[in-house]
Structures are given as C-alpha cells and as structure tokens.
Design an enzyme around this catalytic site. Structure first.
Site, PDB file in Angstrom:
ATOM      1  N   LYS A  94      26.158  35.754  42.119  1.00 16.81           N
ATOM      2  CA  LYS A  94      26.887  36.977  41.775  1.00 16.81           C
ATOM      3  C   LYS A  94      25.888  38.021  41.293  1.00 16.81           C
ATOM      4  O   LYS A  94      25.142  37.784  40.334  1.00 16.81           O
ATOM      5  CB  LYS A  94      27.920  36.687  40.679  1.00 16.81           C
ATOM      6  CG  LYS A  94      29.054  35.791  41.163  1.00 16.81           C
ATOM      7  CD  LYS A  94      29.943  35.332  40.029  1.00 16.81           C
ATOM      8  CE  LYS A  94      30.784  36.444  39.468  1.00 16.81           C
ATOM      9  NZ  LYS A  94      31.678  35.932  38.378  1.00 16.81           N
TER      10      LYS A  94
HETATM   11  C1  E4P Z   1      34.763  37.260  37.908  1.00 16.51           C
HETATM   12  O1  E4P Z   1      33.933  37.600  38.736  1.00 16.51           O
HETATM   13  C2  E4P Z   1      34.794  37.893  36.589  1.00 16.51           C
HETATM   14  O2  E4P Z   1      33.590  37.548  35.984  1.00 16.51           O
HETATM   15  C3  E4P Z   1      35.924  37.442  35.711  1.00 16.51           C
HETATM   16  O3  E4P Z   1      37.009  36.995  36.461  1.00 16.51           O
HETATM   17  C4  E4P Z   1      36.339  38.488  34.725  1.00 16.51           C
HETATM   18  O4  E4P Z   1      37.555  38.079  34.126  1.00 16.51           O
HETATM   19  P1  E4P Z   1      38.034  38.668  32.727  1.00 16.51           P
HETATM   20  O5  E4P Z   1      38.317  40.123  32.902  1.00 16.51           O
HETATM   21  O6  E4P Z   1      39.260  37.870  32.399  1.00 16.51           O
HETATM   22  O7  E4P Z   1      36.924  38.428  31.756  1.00 16.51           O
END
Ligand code: E4P
Length: 224
Positions: free
Chosen positions: A86
């Site tokens: 990522k």
């Molecule tokens: C995924 O790529 C994100 O890091 C994650 O789902 C963010 O989720 P949140 O807004 O619940 O922290």
C-alpha cells in the site's frame, strides 16, 4: 466482489476465516500498532495462516518515493512478492507507484479521498485504489458517491485498476457498493460480523429447530 478483513489480530482473522468466505487481509500502520507487537511477526503469522497465495496488503510508511520503493522491496522479500504494497496517494507516492509497477510489484494506492487521486493512481498502473468511505463522509462529502464516481471513471478509461473500498462503519455502506459491483471491500471485524447480525433470522432458525425437536425429540436432527 472480494471481501477482505481490515485487521491484524490473528485470532480474529482465524475466526472469521473459519465461518465466512474471506478473500484476504488488509492492514495499515494504525491497525498494526493496535497489536502492540513487532509488525513483521504479526504479518508473518497472517501470511502463514492465509498461505502464500492469500491476498495480503501491507502499507509503506516512508515520506520519500525512493524510501517507499526500498520499503516495498523489503516488505515483499519477507512476505512474498504477491503481497500488495500500500502506497499513500500523495506526490511522492505517485512516483513510487510508477517505479514499483515497472518493477512488477502489486500496488494498492491508499488514502484515496477523491476521484482525482484515484485517476492519478490508475494512470500509474496500480492494481487497486483504496478510497476511504467513512472518512470521506466525515469530511462532509458522500463516500459512496465518491466510490461510484471512481468506478465510473475507471470503466470509462478502460483502466485495469480495481477498487478496494475501505473505512466502512456499517453494512449499508458495504451493500451499496456490492450492488454497484466494485472489485473489493475491506471490513473491520465488527462490520464484517454485522453482515450477518439479524435477530429475526436467528429466531426463525431457532423456531425450525424447536418445531423439529417437538416432533422427533430433543437434540434430534435429520441424521436419524
Ligand atoms: C484501508 O486501506 C484503510 O487503511 C482503513 O480501512 C481505514 O479505515 P478507518 O477509517 O476505519 O481507520
């Protein structure tokens, strides 16, 4: 649509895999910090559990493109080349995405809050763009509408990039996107379990069992 778990607690992951059709696991630095352990120990445990072919997303945390690239090399050398790295969708991130895609890595462009970011990432050739539904809502915009606009933009431009929608707070948000037909969604364990949380269903199934037992006796099933 693929369904992934947005968490790094191995027991939670094992338990969801035991009952539900799960396609993989996504993590981020915040999620890893909640485990309070060496991230690579946590991630290796997940990799061992889901297998070499299982889909695992791991985020780089550097601020400079060249460092993100080095992190991606390190992450994949430990967790396998098919691990999706990522990369945040910021200026340095787009540079890193292009380098890493030329090198053949699987990349998820993360921290997507707008279709414009998703467009830039798709042009870098990433495998996934990860828009944050609930966080977009919390900014006063419409997270679901944003994801749909991203899907339309990807389709109209014939990109091969898929959407990995993230940051859900309820199943209504998830189902709006299932209906629209995006590539994948990643859910926290709470939202994942809520997909099947319905007292009316539980009561209906219990009534069937109880009616059968009144006919055949306590604990009896169709196995006799
Ligand atoms: C995924 O790529 C994100 O890091 C994650 O789902 C963010 O989720 P949140 O807004 O619940 O922290």
């Amino acid at each position: 649509m693929k369904l992934l778990i947005d968490d790094a607690h191995i027991e939670e992951i094992r338990s969801l895999y035991a009952y539900y059709p799960v396609d993989g696991v996504t993590t981020n630095p915040t999620i890893l910090s909640k485990c309070g352990k060496d991230p690579y120990i946590v991630l290796q445990e997940i990799r061992d559990f889901i297998g070499a072919e299982g889909e695992l997303h791991v985020q780089a945390v550097s601020r400079i493109a060249e460092d993100m690239v080095e992190e991606a090399h390190h992450i994949t050398s430990i967790l396998g080349k098919n691990t999706c790295v990522k990369i945040p969708s910021v200026k340095e991130g787009y540079k890193a995405m292009q380098i890493l895609k030329k090198e053949g890595y699987r990349i998820t462009a993360t921290a997507i809050y707008s279709p414009a970011q998703a467009f830039l990432a798709a042009k870098c050739g990433v495998d996934y763009v990860a828009p944050y539904v609930n966080r977009i809502d919390n900014l006063g915009y419409d997270g679901i509408a944003t994801v749909k606009e991203i899907q339309d933009m990807l389709t109209a431009n014939h990109f091969e990039t898929g959407i990995l929608a993230a940051s859900f707070k309820n199943t209504r948000q998830v189902m709006s996107l299932v209906t629209y037909g995006i590539t994948a969604a990643t859910l926290s364990p709470d939202v994942f379990k809520a997909m099947n949380n319905n007292q009316s269903v539980e009561s209906a199934v219990e009534a069937f069992i109880s009616d059968f037992e009144s006919l055949r006796g306590k604990g009896k099933t169709m196995l006799y």
